[in-house]
Scaffold this motif. Structure first.
Motif, short mmCIF file in Angstrom:
data_model
loop_
_atom_site.label_atom_id
_atom_site.label_comp_id
_atom_site.label_asym_id
_atom_site.label_seq_id
_atom_site.Cartn_x
_atom_site.Cartn_y
_atom_site.Cartn_z
N TRP A 127 58.54 34.17 -46.03
CA TRP A 127 59.15 35.49 -45.87
C TRP A 127 60.62 35.41 -46.20
O TRP A 127 61.27 34.43 -45.82
CB TRP A 127 58.95 35.96 -44.42
N PRO A 128 61.18 36.37 -46.87
CA PRO A 128 60.51 37.53 -47.44
C PRO A 128 59.74 37.15 -48.71
O PRO A 128 60.11 36.21 -49.41
CB PRO A 128 61.65 38.49 -47.75
N ALA A 129 58.70 37.88 -48.97
CA ALA A 129 57.87 37.63 -50.14
C ALA A 129 58.07 38.76 -51.14
O ALA A 129 57.82 39.92 -50.82
CB ALA A 129 56.41 37.53 -49.74
N THR A 130 58.51 38.40 -52.31
CA THR A 130 58.78 39.42 -53.33
C THR A 130 58.01 39.22 -54.62
O THR A 130 57.85 40.15 -55.38
CB THR A 130 60.29 39.45 -53.66
N ASP A 131 57.52 37.99 -54.87
CA ASP A 131 56.84 37.73 -56.13
C ASP A 131 55.71 36.72 -55.92
O ASP A 131 55.95 35.53 -55.71
CB ASP A 131 57.84 37.18 -57.16
N PRO A 132 54.46 37.17 -56.00
CA PRO A 132 53.33 36.27 -55.75
C PRO A 132 53.18 35.16 -56.78
O PRO A 132 52.52 34.16 -56.51
CB PRO A 132 52.12 37.20 -55.78
N LEU A 133 53.80 35.31 -57.94
CA LEU A 133 53.69 34.29 -58.97
C LEU A 133 54.77 33.22 -58.86
O LEU A 133 54.68 32.17 -59.49
CB LEU A 133 53.71 34.93 -60.36
N LYS A 134 55.81 33.49 -58.05
CA LYS A 134 56.92 32.54 -57.93
C LYS A 134 57.09 32.00 -56.52
O LYS A 134 57.95 31.16 -56.30
CB LYS A 134 58.22 33.21 -58.37
N GLN A 135 56.30 32.47 -55.58
CA GLN A 135 56.42 32.04 -54.19
C GLN A 135 55.07 31.53 -53.69
O GLN A 135 54.02 31.98 -54.17
CB GLN A 135 56.87 33.21 -53.31
N PRO A 136 55.09 30.61 -52.72
CA PRO A 136 53.82 30.11 -52.20
C PRO A 136 53.04 31.20 -51.47
O PRO A 136 53.62 32.12 -50.91
CB PRO A 136 54.23 29.00 -51.23
N ALA A 137 51.72 31.08 -51.51
CA ALA A 137 50.86 32.06 -50.87
C ALA A 137 49.64 31.37 -50.26
O ALA A 137 49.14 30.39 -50.82
CB ALA A 137 50.41 33.11 -51.87
N PHE A 138 49.19 31.88 -49.13
CA PHE A 138 47.91 31.42 -48.58
C PHE A 138 46.79 31.94 -49.47
O PHE A 138 45.82 31.25 -49.73
CB PHE A 138 47.72 31.95 -47.15
N LEU A 139 46.94 33.17 -49.92
CA LEU A 139 45.97 33.79 -50.83
C LEU A 139 46.71 34.68 -51.81
O LEU A 139 47.62 35.40 -51.44
CB LEU A 139 44.99 34.69 -50.07
N TYR A 140 46.30 34.62 -53.05
CA TYR A 140 46.67 35.62 -54.04
C TYR A 140 45.48 35.68 -54.98
O TYR A 140 45.34 34.87 -55.89
CB TYR A 140 47.96 35.26 -54.80
N GLU A 141 44.58 36.61 -54.69
CA GLU A 141 43.29 36.60 -55.36
C GLU A 141 42.98 37.95 -55.99
O GLU A 141 43.30 39.00 -55.43
CB GLU A 141 42.19 36.22 -54.37
N ASP A 142 42.32 37.87 -57.13
CA ASP A 142 41.84 39.07 -57.80
C ASP A 142 40.45 39.41 -57.24
O ASP A 142 39.92 38.71 -56.37
CB ASP A 142 41.84 38.90 -59.30
#
Length: 159
Positions: free
Chosen positions: A43-58
């Motif tokens: 946090w804060p999260a602004t970009d799912p492609l440049k920051q770690p994520a537990f999930l970023y799914e299509d």
């Protein structure tokens, strides 16, 4: 259809009810074909492609996750997890009919239970919705957890 604020609020409550009722196929149908589910890991999260994520799914990966969750040999789901959402009334962050994009913000409390184990999550759900064939669809669902810095066990369901 002219999307109203009440349509957006009703959509958010309907989505939570589908998850609480374990109606995952119906829940997945709420996503646009290019929809995404994002659970940031910082946090804060602004970009799912440049920051770690537990999930970023299509939508495809969400479907795979649902199939695993409901699989006969998914022993981590014996007994099956259940969940409950308590939502504050969603507020509307933006309504741009010309761009076909509607944004909401919803503080929540969430509990996931399986046998005698319980996991509690609190945070904010951000939805970006779009209208497809006269129906609202999720373009992006972003879940920001309040205690993002805490260690987490497995999140088996969808917040």
């Amino acid at each position: 259809m002219a999307v109203t604020e009440e349509d957006l609020v009703a959509f958010i409550y309907h989505e939570a009810r589908l998850l609480d009722a374990l109606r995952f196929e119906d829940w997945l149908d709420l996503f646009a074909d290019d929809g995404r589910y994002w659970l940031p890991a910082e946090w804060p999260a602004t970009d799912p492609l440049k920051q770690p994520a537990f999930l970023y799914e299509d939508k495809f990966l969400l479907d795979v996750r649902l199939r695993r969750l409901e699989g006969a040999k998914t022993y981590s789901q014996k007994p099956r997890s259940r969940c409950a959402h308590v939502l504050q009334r969603p507020t509307i962050d933006g309504m741009d009919a010309e761009a076909n994009l509607y944004r909401t913000y919803t503080p929540f409390h969430y509990v996931e239970a399986r046998a005698d184990q319980r996991e509690y999550y609190n945070g904010w759900a951000h939805h970006e919705l779009t209208e497809v064939n006269s129906a609202l669809k999720i373009k992006l669902k972003k879940i920001e957890l309040v205690n993002i810095d805490a260690p987490f066990g497995n999140i088996n369901m969808f917040i």
